[in-house]
Scaffold this motif. Structure first.
Motif, PDB file in Angstrom:
ATOM      1  N   ARG A  35       0.837  -1.215   0.000  1.00 22.54           N
ATOM      2  CA  ARG A  35       0.000   0.000   0.000  1.00 22.54           C
ATOM      3  C   ARG A  35       0.866   1.257   0.000  1.00 22.54           C
ATOM      4  O   ARG A  35       0.585   2.220  -0.716  1.00 22.54           O
ATOM      5  CB  ARG A  35      -0.917   0.015   1.223  1.00 22.54           C
ATOM      6  N   LEU A  36       1.923   1.256   0.812  1.00 20.29           N
ATOM      7  CA  LEU A  36       2.819   2.401   0.880  1.00 20.29           C
ATOM      8  C   LEU A  36       3.483   2.641  -0.474  1.00 20.29           C
ATOM      9  O   LEU A  36       3.581   3.777  -0.930  1.00 20.29           O
ATOM     10  CB  LEU A  36       3.881   2.182   1.957  1.00 20.29           C
ATOM     11  N   THR A  39       1.004   4.258  -2.820  1.00 21.28           N
ATOM     12  CA  THR A  39       0.750   5.646  -2.408  1.00 21.28           C
ATOM     13  C   THR A  39       1.905   6.547  -2.815  1.00 21.28           C
ATOM     14  O   THR A  39       1.697   7.641  -3.349  1.00 21.28           O
ATOM     15  CB  THR A  39       0.545   5.711  -0.874  1.00 21.28           C
ATOM     16  N   LEU A  42       1.918   6.998  -6.631  1.00 20.85           N
ATOM     17  CA  LEU A  42       0.850   7.898  -7.091  1.00 20.85           C
ATOM     18  C   LEU A  42       1.141   9.350  -6.729  1.00 20.85           C
ATOM     19  O   LEU A  42       0.728  10.261  -7.430  1.00 20.85           O
ATOM     20  CB  LEU A  42      -0.488   7.460  -6.511  1.00 20.85           C
ATOM     21  N   ALA A  43       1.843   9.568  -5.624  1.00 21.61           N
ATOM     22  CA  ALA A  43       2.187  10.926  -5.205  1.00 21.61           C
ATOM     23  C   ALA A  43       3.378  11.470  -5.972  1.00 21.61           C
ATOM     24  O   ALA A  43       3.697  12.652  -5.878  1.00 21.61           O
ATOM     25  CB  ALA A  43       2.493  10.935  -3.704  1.00 21.61           C
TER      26      ALA A  43
END
Length: 51
Positions: A35-36, A39, A42-43
């Motif tokens: 998940r990290l 994230t 995507l950032a």
């Protein structure tokens, strides 16, 4: 060429419980890092390794 090793284990009931708990913890850590990773990607954050 060496391709792997096959092992067979016959754990006791207590050992099965411990293995199940360990695998659950490992799975939780793997999912959290996955998940990290998504994230961060995507950032648009670039990660580098520090020595």
């Amino acid at each position: 060429m060496f391709t792997g090793i096959k092992l067979r284990a016959n754990p006791t009931s207590d050992q099965k419980l411990v293995l199940s708990q360990w695998m659950g913890c490992a799975r939780s850590i793997w999912n959290a890092l996955a998940r990290l990773s998504v994230t961060v990607r995507l950032a648009g954050i670039k990660l580098t390794r520090s020595s």
